[in-house]
Design a protein around this motif. Structure first.
Motif, PDB file in Angstrom:
ATOM      1  N   ASP A   1     -12.371  -0.856  -2.216  1.00  0.00           N
ATOM      2  CA  ASP A   1     -11.035  -0.326  -2.524  1.00  0.00           C
ATOM      3  C   ASP A   1     -11.166   1.184  -2.670  1.00  0.00           C
ATOM      4  O   ASP A   1     -11.933   1.668  -3.511  1.00  0.00           O
ATOM      5  CB  ASP A   1     -10.488  -0.926  -3.821  1.00  0.00           C
TER       6      ASP A   1
ATOM      7  N   GLU B   1      -6.213   4.718   2.176  1.00  0.00           N
ATOM      8  CA  GLU B   1      -6.041   3.637   1.209  1.00  0.00           C
ATOM      9  C   GLU B   1      -6.583   2.343   1.798  1.00  0.00           C
ATOM     10  O   GLU B   1      -6.195   1.939   2.897  1.00  0.00           O
ATOM     11  CB  GLU B   1      -4.571   3.472   0.831  1.00  0.00           C
ATOM     12  N   THR B   2      -7.518   1.733   1.071  1.00  0.00           N
ATOM     13  CA  THR B   2      -8.082   0.453   1.516  1.00  0.00           C
ATOM     14  C   THR B   2      -7.998  -0.560   0.379  1.00  0.00           C
ATOM     15  O   THR B   2      -8.055  -0.191  -0.802  1.00  0.00           O
ATOM     16  CB  THR B   2      -9.564   0.597   1.943  1.00  0.00           C
ATOM     17  N   GLU B   3      -7.889  -1.819   0.756  1.00  0.00           N
ATOM     18  CA  GLU B   3      -7.879  -2.922  -0.209  1.00  0.00           C
ATOM     19  C   GLU B   3      -8.780  -4.038   0.308  1.00  0.00           C
ATOM     20  O   GLU B   3      -8.554  -4.572   1.398  1.00  0.00           O
ATOM     21  CB  GLU B   3      -6.468  -3.464  -0.415  1.00  0.00           C
ATOM     22  N   GLY B   4      -9.805  -4.371  -0.451  1.00  0.00           N
ATOM     23  CA  GLY B   4     -10.689  -5.473  -0.088  1.00  0.00           C
ATOM     24  C   GLY B   4     -11.333  -5.314   1.276  1.00  0.00           C
ATOM     25  O   GLY B   4     -11.559  -6.304   1.982  1.00  0.00           O
TER      26      GLY B   4
ATOM     27  N   ASP C   1     -15.558  -5.662   0.028  1.00  0.00           N
ATOM     28  CA  ASP C   1     -14.511  -5.462  -0.993  1.00  0.00           C
ATOM     29  C   ASP C   1     -14.397  -4.004  -1.449  1.00  0.00           C
ATOM     30  O   ASP C   1     -14.376  -3.717  -2.644  1.00  0.00           O
ATOM     31  CB  ASP C   1     -14.770  -6.365  -2.202  1.00  0.00           C
TER      32      ASP C   1
ATOM     33  N   ARG D   1      -8.911   5.020  -2.479  1.00  0.00           N
ATOM     34  CA  ARG D   1      -7.668   5.773  -2.365  1.00  0.00           C
ATOM     35  C   ARG D   1      -7.978   7.265  -2.421  1.00  0.00           C
ATOM     36  O   ARG D   1      -8.633   7.723  -3.367  1.00  0.00           O
ATOM     37  CB  ARG D   1      -6.685   5.380  -3.472  1.00  0.00           C
TER      38      ARG D   1
ATOM     39  N   GLY E   1      -9.482  -7.586   4.885  1.00  0.00           N
ATOM     40  CA  GLY E   1      -9.020  -6.449   4.100  1.00  0.00           C
ATOM     41  C   GLY E   1      -7.946  -5.651   4.827  1.00  0.00           C
ATOM     42  O   GLY E   1      -7.629  -5.899   5.991  1.00  0.00           O
TER      43      GLY E   1
ATOM     44  N   MET F   1       0.840  -1.198   0.000  1.00  0.00           N
ATOM     45  CA  MET F   1       0.000   0.000   0.000  1.00  0.00           C
ATOM     46  C   MET F   1       0.877   1.251   0.000  1.00  0.00           C
ATOM     47  O   MET F   1       1.920   1.297   0.648  1.00  0.00           O
ATOM     48  CB  MET F   1      -0.921   0.001   1.214  1.00  0.00           C
TER      49      MET F   1
END
Length: 318
Positions: A34, A8-11, A32, A36, A69, A1
């Motif tokens: 995502d 910032e996030t992912e899943g 889920d 930014r 996540g 990341m």
């Protein structure tokens, strides 16, 4: 990341268990996601009730732990580094207060400055600016419980800014405010974003707030992101109708039959006509030229579809 993004996030996913005993079931509130957000951006985070907005905000601020996540806010893990994150984060919840109910507003500000260990000169400089721009001076010595809603919300925004946060999270900041109070608050938040470069994440049902403050919107529905783009780009993708409003020197019959026009509405006895068109079918310039070839114009206005219409279209497609 990336460490460069403020958010910032992912899943990102959050599930809840509801019901009792044998009737228990798992409910997915956020799925889920995502996301930014770069430094200095002002982003509108929109969605209907129950879409997952508040759950997402609570995970970003460290109140809730994600089921799965990854996420970073101001370069930190909100769950493990919540105390340090609090120094970099300002939060305003329209329905909750961070002010002391029985203390004068001035005392709440002094306490918050001490809690965040803000140096005296820095604290005074920020407070003086907020007092001047938000016109707090007449009620600084009034207990918070005696303030009007508009006065209290201006105090809440000031309280969120006193420690110089990198990210300002606003959850319904203008709820219940009158038009004058809303405009004063919007103007100040716009200045904080543009002049100070503070990143803003705004959740609201008051869509004029978004149009005034944000160039980019993220729309969430049923726990999933369904749109993430600039307002102008979303308008173009949605195919939402624009309007050319023509004021005529003399009354005229409806201006039907013009290329690309989807609908014609006649007002003021034919002196004003509203011509709806889609950008994919024609342009405002071409339409105005076609109208001018048929009738004599006194004035012309081009009306963009509101963000409220845009969001309604996105929901309808879902």
């Amino acid at each position: 990341m990336s460490a460069e993004n403020i958010v910032e996030t992912e899943g990102l996913r959050r599930e809840f268990t509801v019901g009792r005993r044998r009737a228990r079931r798992r409910v997915v509130a956020v799925s889920d996601v995502d996301l930014r957000i770069a430094p200095g951006e002002a982003v509108g985070f929109l969605g209907p009730n129950g879409a997952g907005k508040s759950t997402t905000i609570k995970m970003l601020t460290g109140i809730l732990v994600p089921t799965t996540g990854r996420l970073r806010v101001c370069g930190l893990d909100p769950t493990r580094q919540r105390r340090e994150l609090a120094r970099r984060l300002g939060v305003v919840f329209g329905q909750r207060s961070q002010l002391w109910w029985d203390l004068p507003l001035r005392d709440s500000f002094e306490l918050l400055g001490a809690i965040h260990r803000v140096p005296g000169p820095e604290h005074r400089a920020r407070l003086e600016r907020c007092v001047e721009v938000l016109e707090l001076a007449p009620f600084l010595d009034v207990p918070v419980r005696q303030l009007s809603l508009g006065q209290r919300m201006r105090g809440e925004v000031t309280a969120a800014l006193l420690h110089g946060p990198r990210l300002l999270v606003l959850d319904e900041p203008t709820v219940g405010l009158d038009l004058v109070s809303k405009e004063r608050l919007r103007a100040f938040l716009q200045e904080v974003n543009v002049v100070d470069g503070m990143t803003i994440l705004l959740t609201t049902h008051d869509l004029p707030d978004v149009e005034r403050l944000c160039r980019r919107v993220v729309v969430i529905d049923q726990g999933r992101v369904v749109a993430d783009d600039t307002i102008d780009a979303l308008r173009a993708r949605s195919g939402g109708a624009r309007e050319v409003v023509v004021e005529l020197t003399e009354p005229a019959a409806p201006l039907n039959g013009l290329s690309g026009v989807r609908d014609v509405r006649v007002e003021a006895g034919g002196l004003r006509q509203r011509l709806a068109f889609a950008p994919a079918d024609t342009t405002a310039a071409a339409l105005i030229a076609a109208v001018a070839a048929r009738v004599e114009l006194r004035d012309v206005t081009v009306v963009e579809p509101s963000i409220e219409d845009l969001v309604r279209t996105l929901y309808a497609r879902r």
